[in-house]
Design a protein around this motif. Sequence first.
Motif, short mmCIF file in Angstrom:
data_model
loop_
_atom_site.label_atom_id
_atom_site.label_comp_id
_atom_site.label_asym_id
_atom_site.label_seq_id
_atom_site.Cartn_x
_atom_site.Cartn_y
_atom_site.Cartn_z
N UNK A 1 0.84 -1.21 0.00
CA UNK A 1 0.00 0.00 0.00
C UNK A 1 0.88 1.26 0.00
N UNK A 2 1.93 1.21 0.82
CA UNK A 2 2.84 2.36 0.91
C UNK A 2 3.50 2.62 -0.44
N UNK A 3 3.95 1.55 -1.09
CA UNK A 3 4.62 1.71 -2.38
C UNK A 3 3.63 2.12 -3.47
N UNK A 4 2.37 1.76 -3.26
CA UNK A 4 1.34 2.19 -4.21
C UNK A 4 1.25 3.71 -4.25
N UNK B 1 4.95 -0.44 -22.91
CA UNK B 1 4.52 -1.63 -22.15
C UNK B 1 3.37 -1.26 -21.23
N UNK B 2 3.52 -0.14 -20.52
CA UNK B 2 2.45 0.32 -19.63
C UNK B 2 1.17 0.57 -20.42
N UNK B 3 1.30 1.24 -21.57
CA UNK B 3 0.15 1.50 -22.44
C UNK B 3 -0.56 0.21 -22.82
N UNK B 4 0.22 -0.77 -23.25
CA UNK B 4 -0.32 -2.03 -23.73
C UNK B 4 -1.09 -2.75 -22.62
N UNK B 5 -0.52 -2.77 -21.42
CA UNK B 5 -1.16 -3.47 -20.31
C UNK B 5 -2.40 -2.72 -19.83
N UNK B 6 -2.37 -1.39 -19.89
CA UNK B 6 -3.49 -0.56 -19.42
C UNK B 6 -4.44 -0.19 -20.55
N UNK B 7 -4.33 -0.90 -21.64
CA UNK B 7 -5.10 -0.61 -22.84
C UNK B 7 -6.60 -0.47 -22.57
N UNK C 1 -0.53 -3.98 -10.01
CA UNK C 1 0.27 -3.15 -10.90
C UNK C 1 1.77 -3.38 -10.74
N UNK C 2 2.14 -4.65 -10.58
CA UNK C 2 3.56 -4.98 -10.41
C UNK C 2 4.37 -4.64 -11.65
N UNK C 3 3.73 -4.61 -12.80
CA UNK C 3 4.45 -4.24 -14.02
C UNK C 3 4.99 -2.83 -13.93
N UNK C 4 4.25 -1.94 -13.26
CA UNK C 4 4.72 -0.57 -13.07
C UNK C 4 5.82 -0.51 -12.02
#
Length: 279
Positions: free
Chosen positions: A4-7, A176-182, A257-260
């Motif tokens: 949560x903190x890292x979020x 990559x972020x764009x693709x995953x959050x498409x 959102x571990x990809x981020x």
Amino acid sequence: MFTKFYQYIRAFSLDVVAGAVISARWIGDYFDADIPSSAILALGLTVWLIYTIDHLLDARKITSQDALFRHLIHSKNAPYIFGLITIVTMVLVFVILNLKPFLILYGFGLGFAVICYLVFIHFIRKKVYWGKEWFIALVYATGICLPTYAYIQTIPPILIYFWVQLFLLASINLIIFNMIEYKVDKEMGFNSFATVKGADFSRKIILFLLFTFVVIWSSSFLFFDAKELLDYQAIFILMASVLAMVLSKEVVLRQEEWYRVIGDIVFVLPLIEIIFIDG
């Protein structure tokens, strides 16, 4: 609790700021550039302001609780964040006044370009895609290399080479972020490379950029003969490998959102060189 903190760290782009600051110091160390801490601090504050203002402008479009966490946070806390922006801006002005004039000039030039671009895409041509990811990658790579250039007052070929690699890595990261959050971006009405070109085409572009990076990375050993280069290129290929791993494990890394988390930490990896090799 840590998650949560890292979020919140990610929501307020502090990991992106850390990556820019660490990478800028890392590039400067290669050239033994006498970059003062105030210049690095100014870079960090500027990166935070750019990302935060962009998130606030995006947050105006939020109409659903299914939006990404960073957009929800900026939407719900906009008045407080605007206050924080004011404070950070005043601190940045104070820091800038202590920098050398030529660095101030370069910084203002880059900052003015960013402001014009944000105004253009958010207020003038809101419905058209204008390569936001490519522009951010260009500015991010330039911001990392700018302090070094300002203090050595020349552009050696190896600095251009580092810039190209940073630009490619930043581009891969963002797409990559764009693709995953498409799907989320599509629902929220955000324009991105993936929403315009499609997720499948985005994957092909990412693979092409990774291939291009490997070719350019490999060629460095043909054109440059510096003893420190091997250490730096080892970090660069590690950064690219981590992004390739994110791409290959995108389904698993969607959770929390571990990809981020992993994608943005890529630009913190030069800390390995700074602490354990040079230090």
